[in-house]
Design a protein around this motif. Structure first.
Motif, PDB file in Angstrom:
ATOM      1  N   LEU A 178      -8.408  25.637 -42.105  1.00 26.79           N
ATOM      2  CA  LEU A 178      -8.200  26.659 -42.902  1.00 26.79           C
ATOM      3  C   LEU A 178      -6.942  27.215 -42.139  1.00 26.79           C
ATOM      4  O   LEU A 178      -5.741  27.652 -42.738  1.00 26.79           O
ATOM      5  N   VAL A 179      -6.845  27.389 -40.704  1.00 25.78           N
ATOM      6  CA  VAL A 179      -5.916  28.240 -40.109  1.00 25.78           C
ATOM      7  C   VAL A 179      -4.518  27.008 -39.863  1.00 25.78           C
ATOM      8  O   VAL A 179      -3.476  27.604 -40.105  1.00 25.78           O
ATOM      9  N   GLN A 180      -4.953  25.986 -39.666  1.00 27.39           N
ATOM     10  CA  GLN A 180      -3.755  25.009 -39.886  1.00 27.39           C
ATOM     11  C   GLN A 180      -3.053  24.956 -41.118  1.00 27.39           C
ATOM     12  O   GLN A 180      -1.966  24.793 -41.243  1.00 27.39           O
ATOM     13  N   ASN A 181      -3.931  24.840 -42.312  1.00 29.84           N
ATOM     14  CA  ASN A 181      -3.179  25.160 -43.674  1.00 29.84           C
ATOM     15  C   ASN A 181      -2.480  26.494 -43.766  1.00 29.84           C
ATOM     16  O   ASN A 181      -1.462  26.347 -44.303  1.00 29.84           O
ATOM     17  N   GLN A 182      -3.071  27.340 -43.310  1.00 31.36           N
ATOM     18  CA  GLN A 182      -2.315  28.715 -43.304  1.00 31.36           C
ATOM     19  C   GLN A 182      -0.884  28.594 -42.667  1.00 31.36           C
ATOM     20  O   GLN A 182       0.228  29.099 -42.967  1.00 31.36           O
ATOM     21  N   ALA A 183      -0.861  28.101 -41.488  1.00 34.15           N
ATOM     22  CA  ALA A 183       0.455  27.976 -40.577  1.00 34.15           C
ATOM     23  C   ALA A 183       1.451  27.104 -41.429  1.00 34.15           C
ATOM     24  O   ALA A 183       2.557  27.381 -41.273  1.00 34.15           O
TER      25      ALA A 183
END
Length: 265
Positions: A178-183
């Motif tokens: 999820l954090v990678q998608n947000q970045a």
């Protein structure tokens, strides 16, 4: 529980051997006395015969010689009487020794029987305990299960921990994704700000994206560590299970008597 050891000193053989030795000594003493008497009798008989020969050969001798011969004859008779008395005393001693020996045997037997009667219940109880007669038929199985229980508990704990590590690793990986998608979603916005000339805003957003990517990377490393812990726990389960089986088998074999008496019997 400690094994009860009972030590019984049996004095019967000792008393019997002592009495046998005393009887043997008395018999040997009597035999020696008999031999001495026989030798003395033979010597006296020989002396008497020789004295008779001397008396016959010397008819005319001084009076004192006859008195000496008479005295020697009297001494020989006295010696014979003493030998007869000695033989009689020996027979009396043998006759009186028999009842004494039998009485000693009876007393020793009664003493041993009393001791055995008093100690038999305790010895029987100790023997039954060593043979596990006071335990149920499945006592060996109970002991085997007790020996295997710590290893089975460790196996269960390893299974639970493995499941926990695995669930936590999946949750961390999901959060990292999820954090990678947000970045990744911030990249077009950064490019748009650069086109608009908002370099300050683009730098700020780029820094945020870098922070998110670093966070995702750390979460990914943590997830891999949790995966390794889960894998180690899964691998330990067969080892704990084998240890449990080995402990149970060793205990069951140690307490299996196969209808044999306990050691030391």
């Amino acid at each position: 529980a400690m094994d009860q050891r009972v030590v019984v000193w049996d004095y019967r053989n000792l008393v019997a051997e002592r009495l046998r030795a005393e009887v043997g000594a008395d018999i040997a003493h009597g035999a020696a006395a008999g031999e001495r008497i026989r030798v003395n009798n033979a010597a006296l008989d020989r002396n008497i015969r020789m004295a008779k020969k001397v008396t016959t050969a010397m008819e005319k001798v001084p009076p004192g010689l006859d008195e000496a011969v008479a005295k020697a004859t009297a001494d020989a008779q006295t010696a014979k009487d003493d030998a007869t008395a000695t033989k009689l005393a020996l027979r009396v001693a043998k006759a009186s020794l028999g009842p004494t020996l039998r009485g000693t045997r009876v007393l020793a037997s009664n003493a041993v029987s009393a001791k055995v009667a008093a100690l038999s219940p305790g010895e029987a109880k100790a023997y039954a305990h060593r043979a596990h007669w006071d335990k149920p038929d499945i006592w060996g199985r109970v002991l085997a299960n007790r020996a295997a229980q710590p290893y089975m508990e460790a196996m269960t704990m390893a299974s639970q921990r493995a499941a926990q590590y695995e669930a936590y690793a999946k949750r961390i990986l999901h959060e990292a994704q999820l954090v990678q998608n947000q970045a990744a979603a911030m990249a077009p916005e950064i490019q748009e700000k650069k086109k608009e000339g908002d370099f300050t805003g683009s730098i700020r957003e780029a820094n945020r994206m870098t922070t998110l990517l670093e966070r995702a990377h750390n979460m990914d490393a943590e997830a891999h560590y949790e995966w390794s812990m889960a894998e180690s726990s899964w691998k330990s389960i067969p080892e704990w299970q084998a240890a449990a089986y080995s402990a149970a088998a060793a205990t069951a074999n140690a307490y299996q008597f196969k209808d044999e008496a306990p050691a030391g019997e």
